[in-house]
Enzyme design. Sequence first.
Site, PDB file in Angstrom:
ATOM      1  N   PRO A 270       0.789  -1.243   0.000  1.00  0.00           N
ATOM      2  CA  PRO A 270       0.000   0.000   0.000  1.00  0.00           C
ATOM      3  C   PRO A 270       0.814   1.282   0.000  1.00  0.00           C
ATOM      4  O   PRO A 270       0.312   2.341   0.380  1.00  0.00           O
ATOM      5  CB  PRO A 270      -0.807  -0.126   1.297  1.00  0.00           C
ATOM      6  CG  PRO A 270       0.105  -0.849   2.218  1.00  0.00           C
ATOM      7  CD  PRO A 270       0.875  -1.827   1.365  1.00  0.00           C
ATOM      8  N   GLY A 272       3.867   2.074   1.558  1.00  0.00           N
ATOM      9  CA  GLY A 272       4.697   2.481   2.687  1.00  0.00           C
ATOM     10  C   GLY A 272       6.154   2.677   2.324  1.00  0.00           C
ATOM     11  O   GLY A 272       6.791   3.656   2.723  1.00  0.00           O
ATOM     12  N   LYS A 273       6.714   1.750   1.538  1.00  0.00           N
ATOM     13  CA  LYS A 273       8.123   1.860   1.166  1.00  0.00           C
ATOM     14  C   LYS A 273       8.308   2.901   0.056  1.00  0.00           C
ATOM     15  O   LYS A 273       9.367   3.531  -0.026  1.00  0.00           O
ATOM     16  CB  LYS A 273       8.664   0.496   0.761  1.00  0.00           C
ATOM     17  CG  LYS A 273       8.681  -0.505   1.920  1.00  0.00           C
ATOM     18  CD  LYS A 273       9.272  -1.835   1.510  1.00  0.00           C
ATOM     19  CE  LYS A 273       9.153  -2.851   2.635  1.00  0.00           C
ATOM     20  NZ  LYS A 273       7.742  -3.214   2.898  1.00  0.00           N
ATOM     21  N   CYS A 395       9.180 -10.327   3.729  1.00  0.00           N
ATOM     22  CA  CYS A 395       8.934 -10.394   5.180  1.00  0.00           C
ATOM     23  C   CYS A 395       8.766 -11.866   5.572  1.00  0.00           C
ATOM     24  O   CYS A 395       7.906 -12.226   6.361  1.00  0.00           O
ATOM     25  CB  CYS A 395       7.730  -9.553   5.598  1.00  0.00           C
ATOM     26  SG  CYS A 395       6.182  -9.955   4.773  1.00  0.00           S
TER      27      CYS A 395
END
Length: 453
Positions: A270, A272-273, A395
């Site tokens: 979404p 973030g990075k 992750c």
Amino acid sequence: MPSHNLQSSAQVKLVLRHPPQLRADAAWALMQILELGLSSREVMPMIFERHHKAQDRAWLQETVFGVLRVLPTLQSWLRHLLKSPLKKQQKIIEHVIMIGLFQQAFMRTSSHAAVSETVNASKILKQPQLSGLVNAVLRNFDREKLVEQTSSEPHVIANLPKWLYKQLVIAYPEQLTSICDAMQNKPPLWLRVNPFVISLLDYSEVLTEQQIAHQTYPPFAVKLERYADVTGLPLFDEGGFSVQDLAAQHAAGLLNLQANDIVLDACAAPGGKTAAIIEACPDLEAIFAMDSAEQRNARTYENLARLGHSQRLGDKLQIINADASNPLSFKTLPQFDKILLDAPCSATGVIRRHPDIKWHRKAKDIEVLTQLQSQILESTWGALKPGGLLLYATCSILPQENTEQILRFLAAHPEAKLIPIEHGDKDYLQGWQILPGEQNMDGFFYARLLKST
């Protein structure tokens, strides 16, 4: 980017047909997650909408996630206490009972209160004929002191699926206990301060003024000492911060960003990075955020807009709906100086944050995911300039998705060179595997690949 569910549940229409009641709603949520395979991200907002008090929402989160964390233990008790499994419409009562068991064993709720409220929930869920069974099971649990008995099965003690426990035994024999313990613990809430809005020091002062206990970790990270409603924290509406685990915050720094770089964030949603990359290097020539799902891309638009990045970058920011595993997706795009590939993965590194992952992921999924990762790696590598850097990230803590994936790629690509990652006093030569709980971080993996000129 984790792949929490391999099968989309977008077509499932969720309906709550019972009156609002905390335990009944928690049991309903568990039913959707464990029996229908929906994610907690889909289900929890629906039950939160029915309860406006912050303490009620906190109780729901604590209870549903708590049951998911210790599910094998609860199920072993349930098998002992029930003569036969419940079926069809009555199945939800098994989840009601597990909530009662969880309260008695892990929430320090008095036996009388746990039994009374759980019996009432069975009635709210229109199964009054089973209220006597619920009462008897919970009282027998207390009478037999099952909470003091230890299972003989290691995966039950670890509260993990058997297949995952076996893989961890092989991959991490020395760290097994610490990994299993970390997966059981509730994670801290990490924030990444947006330097366009406020500095880390100034935001720390704002939090201190509002008596919000925290610690700061330069350049941008804040760890809250207690959980909080994120939308109620200072400067949320103004885009002052994002929620992002410290492990994920390392991505932007590892890209070695330079002014005038053209950057791709593949599998970006979404966002973030993508936001972290912009904040780390605002003088980029362009940044492209790619994802294959329009719904997820909508989240990227929303998040980047809240942070003010859409307005700041203008045409330099492009959000693209495309499949990064397909080389044709890059046909009309420029070659990139830097690529972040946060690959779809088993998400085994973030189980403490999303405990439903344990019960959605299956052993057979890992081969499917590794093949997809390989396809995306091949496709994005072709879009990287000679001399460019690709940062591979997951992750996950499974070697098949991480070190083994990178070694296979290097064997097939002599033009690719693995760049060591320095962190603290260590050099990670074959990629940096962060284990769950390490320095309070989620499990994460990074590998930097340089393309020869």
